[in-house]
Motif scaffolding. Structure first.
Motif, short mmCIF file in Angstrom:
data_model
loop_
_atom_site.label_atom_id
_atom_site.label_comp_id
_atom_site.label_asym_id
_atom_site.label_seq_id
_atom_site.Cartn_x
_atom_site.Cartn_y
_atom_site.Cartn_z
N LEU A 86 -75.57 -52.65 -15.99
CA LEU A 86 -75.05 -51.60 -16.86
C LEU A 86 -73.54 -51.71 -17.07
O LEU A 86 -73.03 -51.40 -18.16
CB LEU A 86 -75.39 -50.22 -16.31
N LYS A 87 -72.84 -52.17 -16.07
CA LYS A 87 -71.38 -52.29 -16.18
C LYS A 87 -70.96 -53.38 -17.17
O LYS A 87 -69.80 -53.45 -17.56
CB LYS A 87 -70.76 -52.54 -14.81
N GLN A 88 -71.89 -54.20 -17.60
CA GLN A 88 -71.61 -55.22 -18.61
C GLN A 88 -71.65 -54.65 -20.03
O GLN A 88 -71.23 -55.31 -20.98
CB GLN A 88 -72.64 -56.35 -18.52
N ALA A 89 -72.14 -53.42 -20.18
CA ALA A 89 -72.24 -52.82 -21.51
C ALA A 89 -70.86 -52.69 -22.15
O ALA A 89 -69.92 -52.20 -21.53
CB ALA A 89 -72.93 -51.46 -21.42
N ILE A 90 -70.78 -53.12 -23.38
CA ILE A 90 -69.52 -53.03 -24.12
C ILE A 90 -69.42 -51.69 -24.83
O ILE A 90 -68.35 -51.13 -24.98
CB ILE A 90 -69.39 -54.20 -25.12
N GLY A 91 -70.53 -51.16 -25.26
CA GLY A 91 -70.56 -49.87 -25.96
C GLY A 91 -71.73 -49.03 -25.50
O GLY A 91 -72.63 -49.52 -24.82
N HIS A 92 -71.73 -47.77 -25.90
CA HIS A 92 -72.76 -46.83 -25.47
C HIS A 92 -74.17 -47.22 -25.92
O HIS A 92 -75.15 -46.92 -25.24
CB HIS A 92 -72.43 -45.41 -25.94
N LYS A 93 -74.28 -47.91 -27.03
CA LYS A 93 -75.60 -48.29 -27.53
C LYS A 93 -76.27 -49.35 -26.66
O LYS A 93 -77.49 -49.48 -26.68
CB LYS A 93 -75.50 -48.77 -28.97
N GLN A 94 -75.49 -50.09 -25.90
CA GLN A 94 -76.06 -51.14 -25.06
C GLN A 94 -76.70 -50.61 -23.78
O GLN A 94 -77.49 -51.32 -23.16
CB GLN A 94 -75.00 -52.17 -24.70
N ASP A 122 -80.40 -50.54 -24.14
CA ASP A 122 -80.86 -51.93 -24.28
C ASP A 122 -80.93 -52.62 -22.92
O ASP A 122 -81.91 -53.30 -22.61
CB ASP A 122 -79.90 -52.73 -25.18
N PHE A 123 -79.88 -52.46 -22.13
CA PHE A 123 -79.85 -53.09 -20.81
C PHE A 123 -80.94 -52.51 -19.91
O PHE A 123 -81.57 -53.24 -19.15
CB PHE A 123 -78.47 -52.94 -20.18
N TRP A 124 -81.14 -51.21 -19.98
CA TRP A 124 -82.17 -50.56 -19.17
C TRP A 124 -83.55 -51.07 -19.55
O TRP A 124 -84.35 -51.43 -18.67
CB TRP A 124 -82.07 -49.05 -19.33
#
Length: 138
Positions: free
Chosen positions: A94-102, A105-107
């Motif tokens: 999750l810490k790799q997410a660049i924006g809130h929309k990711q 997606d990561f989950w």
């Protein structure tokens, strides 16, 4: 199970007026025999969107109708499964997410990986970022 569906695929397959409905519908109907499912979060997102007047305009559904639409899609000759994650979200991922929309997606990518299947999506960025875990339908 071969595919876990991202909401962009599941909702488009459900909603006949969605711009990607024909593509999503054809893809899902072809994929169903191989085994498919949705995360509980995707199930709930589809119900929420089907009830949302801003999305559905005058054709929005009641809660009962929305749940029935989702359950009808999950039923049938090749029924879909509703998947509950077995563990909490991977913080490193999750810490790799660049924006809130990711975040979602990561989950969903994590859930698909837990299930040993691919996340079916129409999101080109997601499919490019996670080529082993995500499959772009179009």
């Amino acid at each position: 199970m071969e595919y876990l569906l991202d909401n962009d695929v599941f909702f488009a397959a459900l909603y006949g007026k969605h711009a990607l409905h024909p593509v999503a519908r054809r893809w899902l109907d072809r994929a169903k025999p191989g085994g498919w499912g949705v995360a509980a979060e995707t199930y709930l997102a589809a119900v929420r969107l089907l009830m949302n007047p801003a999305v559905m305009k005058s054709g929005h559904l009641s809660a009962s109708e929305a749940v029935e639409a989702v359950e009808t899609e999950l039923a049938g000759r090749h029924p879909g499964r509703v998947i509950m994650a077995r563990r909490k979200p991977d913080q490193a991922m999750l810490k790799q997410a660049i924006g809130h929309k990711q975040v979602m997606d990561f989950w969903l990518t994590q859930i698909a990986e837990e299930c040993g299947c691919q996340l079916a999506t129409n999101d080109a960025g997601l499919a490019a970022a996670w080529p082993k875990q995500a499959h772009r339908i179009a």
